[in-house]
Design an enzyme around this catalytic site. Structure first.
Site, PDB file in Angstrom:
ATOM      1  N   CYS A 295       0.816  -1.217   0.000  1.00  0.00           N
ATOM      2  CA  CYS A 295       0.000   0.000   0.000  1.00  0.00           C
ATOM      3  C   CYS A 295       0.847   1.263   0.000  1.00  0.00           C
ATOM      4  O   CYS A 295       0.876   1.987  -0.988  1.00  0.00           O
ATOM      5  CB  CYS A 295      -0.929  -0.024   1.206  1.00  0.00           C
ATOM      6  SG  CYS A 295      -1.834  -1.558   1.341  1.00  0.00           S
ATOM      7  N   ILE A 296       1.576   1.495   1.036  1.00  0.00           N
ATOM      8  CA  ILE A 296       2.276   2.775   1.192  1.00  0.00           C
ATOM      9  C   ILE A 296       3.295   3.029   0.078  1.00  0.00           C
ATOM     10  O   ILE A 296       3.395   4.137  -0.448  1.00  0.00           O
ATOM     11  CB  ILE A 296       2.916   2.866   2.591  1.00  0.00           C
ATOM     12  CG1 ILE A 296       1.869   2.601   3.684  1.00  0.00           C
ATOM     13  CG2 ILE A 296       3.582   4.199   2.800  1.00  0.00           C
ATOM     14  CD1 ILE A 296       0.763   3.622   3.781  1.00  0.00           C
TER      15      ILE A 296
END
Ligand code: SAJ
Length: 457
Positions: A295-296
């Protein structure tokens, strides 16, 4: 058992016969999603879709889970979960409560709400890869029918729901609202290892139309404790990206300042703890081996890509990306320097990596920066072994490292590098048995363990 109208529609939609037959459901849709025992259909049974489906079951709704992997569907129907956040017991309970897993997309015609929970990775050149979302949209096109809500949960850039899912619904011959088909975006907020689970985290939702937003809000309120309605699917898509970009940029900031602090001989961990005493205005982020997970490191790239399309430069995202992507190499250099200071070449030296999952207390090693650090050392000829109580030996070997168990003799290692700070690791023993310990996570300070041979990032 689906009502006769639904059965007719799934047969017609499976036969690709556009059915303009409007199923005038006896109950208006808003009341239906509010009061009735409706069926949730989930497309993609990964770490987002499976918990969402099981949460719907726990809330007394029906549930049909669709995935293209027969192996996965068979395992789920046999009560075997592949998700850390879903236990086999929970799965067994859901099976007893009637959840069904299938590779037959036609079954989704029976569901009243379709939740798209497929991956949204990056392509080879770090551009958005929407191929899974496109495939899911095609599935929706084949099964969509009046009375259904369709909600995209996969993180993507603003406009994806309208650009990819809406046309599929229109190709199936339906108009939003007038044909009682509704379309919204509601970002998943699953954080592996987080205490709060899918059914406990407020949801943001935005409709492609106002009515779609209203219907989606009602439906989600049956599954999660709180729903925050925004004015459009684009606003909801952007909400998710700002949540994760906020983390990427702040982690990038602290990773850069940590490097500066080291040059200025200041302990960045002491500084962050001190700043965190301020009761407002500061949220602590911590430096480390780099940013991992699905995600990040990825999501901000969806926003910067979309911005570039609009000839807009996202300088914060790009700068954070540059800093975070360099962090594994920075850690390799720090570890090599420590060896060099003790007269050890990296080549041929035994190095112990402590923790390789992408963050603490989970077994997930996708896009793990910790692995990148160890790969960097191995590339320089180091003999790399790994102590990680959560990631299995086979998985450690699959990365080219030798697994070490908690009670193995650690005396042969010239250095230990703490890269993922799992709880339950005997950090004291590591510091006693290994001549020097590089602590990329500030775990010794956090545990109050004082050792002269521990060097923090
Ligand atoms: N990290 C640092 N320093 C920090 C915080 C994290 O180096 O101060 C590193 C972690 O070690 C890890 C990476 O960043 O390698 C990402 O970890 P994370 O805990 O920040 O994020 P994820 O990927 O596990 O989950 C995030 C969460 N997003 C937010 O909290 C806004 C989660 O809620 C999302 O659902 C998830 O992304 C997602 O699926 O998008």
């Amino acid at each position: 058992m689906p009502n006769p109208g639904q059965a007719l529609v799934s047969i017609l939609s499976m036969a690709h016969i556009p059915c303009k037959v409007l199923i005038i459901s006896p109950v208006p849709r808003d009341r239906f999603f509010q009061d009735e025992r409706w069926t949730a259909g989930v497309i993609g049974l990964g770490y987002v879709g499976l918990p969402l489906l099981l949460t719907a079951i726990k809330k007394g709704l029906g549930g049909i889970g669709f995935d293209i992997s027969q192996e996965l569907v068979d395992a789920l129907n046999a009560g075997r979960s592949h998700i850390d956040d879903v236990s086999d017991e929970e799965l067994e309970k859901a099976l007893a409560d009637g959840v069904e897993f299938t590779t037959d997309p036609g079954r989704l015609g029976e569901a009243d709400a379709l939740f798209i929970c497929v991956p949204s990775p990056l392509g080879r050149n770090r551009q958005p890869d929407l191929s899974y979302i496109e495939a899911a949209a095609e599935t929706v096109q084949r099964v969509v029918r009046p009375g259904q809500l369709v909600s995209l949960e996969s993180t993507s850039y603003p406009g994806t729901t309208e650009d990819f899912v809406l046309p599929a619904i229109e190709r199936a011959g339906f108009k939003l609202d007038t044909d009682e088909v509704y379309l919204a975006f509601s970002p998943e907020r699953v954080s592996p290892g987080e205490d709060l689970k899918t059914g406990q985290i407020p949801k943001v939702v935005g409709g492609v139309t106002v009515e779609s937003g209203r219907i989606a809000e009602i439906a989600y309120k049956r599954i999660v404790p709180a729903v925050h309605l925004v004015s459009s699917a684009r606003a909801a898509e952007m909400t998710k990206l700002i949540e994760n970009t906020y983390r990427a940029v702040n982690i990038g900031l602290v990773n850069e300042i940590a490097q500066l602090a080291h040059e200025l001989d200041i302990d960045i961990w002491e500084v962050i703890d001190a700043a965190a005493t301020k009761p407002f205005g500061f949220q602590a982020f911590y430096p480390g081996p780099g940013v991992g997970g699905h995600c990040i490191p990825l999501d901000p790239q969806y926003l910067s890509w979309r911005a570039r399309e609009a000839n807009f430069a996202t300088r914060f995202i790009d700068t954070a990306e540059q800093v975070n992507v360099q962090m594994p190499l920075y850690n390799v250099t720090r570890i090599s320097d420590l060896l060099n200071e003790r007269g050890f070449p990296v080549f041929g030296t035994e190095v112990l990596g402590v923790g390789i999952s992408y963050k603490a207390n989970i077994a997930d090693d996708r896009e793990s920066a910790s692995i990148e650090v160890l790969r960097g050392l191995a590339k320089r000829g180091a003999q790399v072994s790994v102590l990680d109580p959560l990631v299995g030996d086979d998985r450690i070997r699959s990365h080219g490292f030798n697994p070490v168990s908690a009670d193995d003799d650690l005396g042969r290692f010239a250095i230990a590098a703490v890269l993922t700070d799992h709880s339950g690791v005997d950090y004291e023993r590591i510091a006693r048995e290994v001549p020097v310990v590089y602590d990329a996570r500030g775990v010794y300070r956090r545990l109050g363990l004082k050792f002269d041979n521990v060097v923090p990032l």
